[in-house]
Motif scaffolding. Sequence first.
Motif, PDB file in Angstrom:
ATOM      1  N   TYR A 259     -36.339  22.292 -22.912  1.00  0.00           N
ATOM      2  CA  TYR A 259     -37.140  22.128 -23.915  1.00  0.00           C
ATOM      3  C   TYR A 259     -37.014  23.166 -25.095  1.00  0.00           C
ATOM      4  O   TYR A 259     -36.944  23.002 -26.151  1.00  0.00           O
ATOM      5  CB  TYR A 259     -38.792  22.250 -23.642  1.00  0.00           C
ATOM      6  N   PRO A 266     -41.193  16.948 -22.628  1.00  0.00           N
ATOM      7  CA  PRO A 266     -40.933  17.288 -21.123  1.00  0.00           C
ATOM      8  C   PRO A 266     -40.832  15.969 -20.422  1.00  0.00           C
ATOM      9  O   PRO A 266     -41.231  15.157 -20.616  1.00  0.00           O
ATOM     10  CB  PRO A 266     -42.068  18.054 -20.710  1.00  0.00           C
ATOM     11  N   LYS A 297     -46.578  20.450 -21.334  1.00  0.00           N
ATOM     12  CA  LYS A 297     -45.873  20.579 -22.616  1.00  0.00           C
ATOM     13  C   LYS A 297     -46.494  21.705 -23.127  1.00  0.00           C
ATOM     14  O   LYS A 297     -45.516  22.256 -24.093  1.00  0.00           O
ATOM     15  CB  LYS A 297     -46.785  19.225 -23.194  1.00  0.00           C
ATOM     16  N   CYS A 300     -44.273  24.686 -22.141  1.00  0.00           N
ATOM     17  CA  CYS A 300     -42.823  24.739 -22.798  1.00  0.00           C
ATOM     18  C   CYS A 300     -43.011  25.146 -24.256  1.00  0.00           C
ATOM     19  O   CYS A 300     -42.151  25.602 -24.578  1.00  0.00           O
ATOM     20  CB  CYS A 300     -42.207  23.061 -22.987  1.00  0.00           C
TER      21      CYS A 300
END
Length: 313
Positions: A259, A266, A297, A300
Amino acid sequence: MTALTIVVPVYQVENTLERCLSSIADQTFRDWEAILVDDGSTDGSPAMCDEWARRDSRFRAIHQENGGLSDARNAGMAHAGSPYITFVDSDDYLAPDTYMTVMRQLAEHPEYDILEFSYCRLDTKGVRTDMPLPDRTYHDMQQYWLEGMAYRHCYAWNKIYRTALFDDVKFPKGAVYEDVYTLPLLLTRAQTVATTSAGWYCYTENPNGITALSRGKEWGDLLDAHLKAISTLQLPGQPEGASGKMYYVHLLNIQLFHYMLSKQPPRLPQVRLSQLPATMTSNEKIKVRLNNLLGIKNLCKLFRAIHQLLPSR
């Protein structure tokens, strides 16, 4: 028929090929054939392959247009004529008695389908780090993958395989991290895998290699290979036990780097882990707890933001 086929993909390695092939020729185990696959090299490598084949009949040279590492390995396998097969990358080399030691173990244990032996890493300054493996036998391939942490050393080159395992398995042409794609497929065909502390394959780090130059696409390919491995080996969606949780953290790290470098959504499924194993580092535990709290998410995004604030090296 020889006992062992050694496939050596060759591409633009005139500076390291002599060392590699000398380490094979000097093995105290003598019952082998080596197939040198020149993958469209434009340096002095093709002539070196032909010279080795001329002076030692155990070496055979094959020349083909450039197709990449997987294609070269597959081409070598097509010419294999031994019950066992192994691979050596042409910028690496072997300790002198490696094949004698591991082939003796295979003679004593004909039930082994794959025998994985120890290896070392040499960095660009020549500093050596040994990676010894335990003496252990596995009949459960999920156990080998998780408890044996095979996912950390999927390398094609530190293993002797029963050649028949490759009857309907090939290395994926053009794929990055092809070993991670291939080993799980072989494990579905294997009954017994063993690891041994004996033998040394010497892997030399290449500053221009795939690992050193990995960017978003390569990290994505690696993650995809692991997600496919989960399916191939029928691993549970919810990681079980300490080894399963450690594997999920391994994948979480890959996802975070993918990412950070690509900003693509993701691909790793969200899993919340509890009762973290003591073997996890403090840094790993922090990532897991943030993943539990924020979701993958948002984790990331946070990971990428933090790395953007860090000074460039």
